[in-house]
Design a protein around this motif. Structure first.
Motif, PDB file in Angstrom:
ATOM      1  N   HIS A  29     -45.180  55.749  -3.288  1.00  0.00           N
ATOM      2  CA  HIS A  29     -44.480  54.464  -3.249  1.00  0.00           C
ATOM      3  C   HIS A  29     -44.395  53.921  -1.822  1.00  0.00           C
ATOM      4  O   HIS A  29     -44.589  52.723  -1.591  1.00  0.00           O
ATOM      5  CB  HIS A  29     -43.083  54.585  -3.851  1.00  0.00           C
ATOM      6  CG  HIS A  29     -43.084  54.663  -5.346  1.00  0.00           C
ATOM      7  ND1 HIS A  29     -43.452  53.623  -6.160  1.00  0.00           N
ATOM      8  CD2 HIS A  29     -42.759  55.679  -6.173  1.00  0.00           C
ATOM      9  CE1 HIS A  29     -43.356  53.987  -7.418  1.00  0.00           C
ATOM     10  NE2 HIS A  29     -42.937  55.245  -7.461  1.00  0.00           N
ATOM     11  N   GLU A  33     -46.256  50.321  -0.071  1.00  0.00           N
ATOM     12  CA  GLU A  33     -45.545  49.229   0.594  1.00  0.00           C
ATOM     13  C   GLU A  33     -45.771  49.182   2.098  1.00  0.00           C
ATOM     14  O   GLU A  33     -45.566  48.149   2.728  1.00  0.00           O
ATOM     15  CB  GLU A  33     -44.041  49.334   0.305  1.00  0.00           C
ATOM     16  CG  GLU A  33     -43.686  49.174  -1.151  1.00  0.00           C
ATOM     17  CD  GLU A  33     -44.099  47.821  -1.722  1.00  0.00           C
ATOM     18  OE1 GLU A  33     -44.017  46.801  -1.012  1.00  0.00           O
ATOM     19  OE2 GLU A  33     -44.517  47.796  -2.896  1.00  0.00           O
ATOM     20  N   PHE A  36     -47.653  46.275   3.938  1.00  0.00           N
ATOM     21  CA  PHE A  36     -46.894  45.028   4.069  1.00  0.00           C
ATOM     22  C   PHE A  36     -45.923  45.102   5.247  1.00  0.00           C
ATOM     23  O   PHE A  36     -45.728  44.130   5.968  1.00  0.00           O
ATOM     24  CB  PHE A  36     -46.138  44.713   2.780  1.00  0.00           C
ATOM     25  CG  PHE A  36     -47.024  44.449   1.595  1.00  0.00           C
ATOM     26  CD1 PHE A  36     -47.915  43.387   1.591  1.00  0.00           C
ATOM     27  CD2 PHE A  36     -46.970  45.265   0.491  1.00  0.00           C
ATOM     28  CE1 PHE A  36     -48.732  43.138   0.506  1.00  0.00           C
ATOM     29  CE2 PHE A  36     -47.783  45.034  -0.611  1.00  0.00           C
ATOM     30  CZ  PHE A  36     -48.669  43.963  -0.600  1.00  0.00           C
ATOM     31  N   SER A  64     -51.945  39.180   2.333  1.00  0.00           N
ATOM     32  CA  SER A  64     -50.783  39.837   1.708  1.00  0.00           C
ATOM     33  C   SER A  64     -50.552  39.327   0.288  1.00  0.00           C
ATOM     34  O   SER A  64     -50.275  40.116  -0.625  1.00  0.00           O
ATOM     35  CB  SER A  64     -49.527  39.610   2.543  1.00  0.00           C
ATOM     36  OG  SER A  64     -49.625  40.247   3.781  1.00  0.00           O
ATOM     37  N   GLY A  68     -50.946  41.645  -2.886  1.00  0.00           N
ATOM     38  CA  GLY A  68     -49.786  41.758  -3.768  1.00  0.00           C
ATOM     39  C   GLY A  68     -50.134  41.409  -5.206  1.00  0.00           C
ATOM     40  O   GLY A  68     -49.663  42.048  -6.143  1.00  0.00           O
ATOM     41  N   LYS A  72     -49.518  43.999  -8.191  1.00  0.00           N
ATOM     42  CA  LYS A  72     -48.556  43.663  -9.246  1.00  0.00           C
ATOM     43  C   LYS A  72     -49.221  43.143 -10.512  1.00  0.00           C
ATOM     44  O   LYS A  72     -48.775  43.438 -11.612  1.00  0.00           O
ATOM     45  CB  LYS A  72     -47.570  42.640  -8.708  1.00  0.00           C
ATOM     46  CG  LYS A  72     -46.684  43.215  -7.616  1.00  0.00           C
ATOM     47  CD  LYS A  72     -45.789  42.139  -7.011  1.00  0.00           C
ATOM     48  CE  LYS A  72     -44.893  42.720  -5.950  1.00  0.00           C
ATOM     49  NZ  LYS A  72     -45.478  42.766  -4.642  1.00  0.00           N
ATOM     50  N   ASN A  78     -52.880  49.151  -3.348  1.00  0.00           N
ATOM     51  CA  ASN A  78     -52.756  48.137  -2.300  1.00  0.00           C
ATOM     52  C   ASN A  78     -53.999  48.174  -1.404  1.00  0.00           C
ATOM     53  O   ASN A  78     -54.287  49.187  -0.781  1.00  0.00           O
ATOM     54  CB  ASN A  78     -51.493  48.409  -1.483  1.00  0.00           C
ATOM     55  CG  ASN A  78     -51.167  47.300  -0.512  1.00  0.00           C
ATOM     56  OD1 ASN A  78     -52.031  46.545  -0.108  1.00  0.00           O
ATOM     57  ND2 ASN A  78     -49.908  47.210  -0.137  1.00  0.00           N
TER      58      ASN A  78
END
Length: 110
Positions: A29, A33, A36, A64, A68, A72, A78
């Motif tokens: 996780h 992230e 970013f 970005s 994203g 998502k 990513n």
């Protein structure tokens, strides 16, 4: 006062009693992230190297948003760092990207 503290501690104990921390899940996780979070550092390094802040900022924003949407909308990993690594605007940091997203640099931002 004492009864309130007792209830709070009992509640905390009940919550924490069955808590399991899965380090690999936490790492996955965080790594999803982290790119970013690193964009500000990447932007500043490129500006220090003579890049145009507004142009770089817009490129990071676009990359970005696209990354994203992949994460998502499609459930894929990513790919923001790959996008930046393939963009000539960020040439100044291409050889430093791996070190710029070291999780230890972002301790305290969680």
């Amino acid at each position: 006062g004492f009864l309130a503290v007792d209830v709070i501690l009992n509640l905390l104990s009940n919550i924490a009693d069955g808590l399991h921390v899965w380090p690999n899940v936490v790492k996955a996780h965080a790594m999803a992230e982290l790119p970013f979070m690193a964009t500000e550092v990447i932007l500043m390094e490129c500006v220090k190297a003579g890049g145009d802040r507004q142009e770089l900022h817009e490129a990071i924003r676009v990359h970005s948003m696209d990354a994203g949407a992949v994460v998502k909308g499609e459930g894929k990993p990513n790919d923001l760092m790959e996008r930046i690594a393939n963009d000539p605007l960020f040439k100044a940091v291409h050889d430093k990207l791996d070190t710029m997203i070291d999780p230890i640099l972002f301790v305290g931002r969680a």
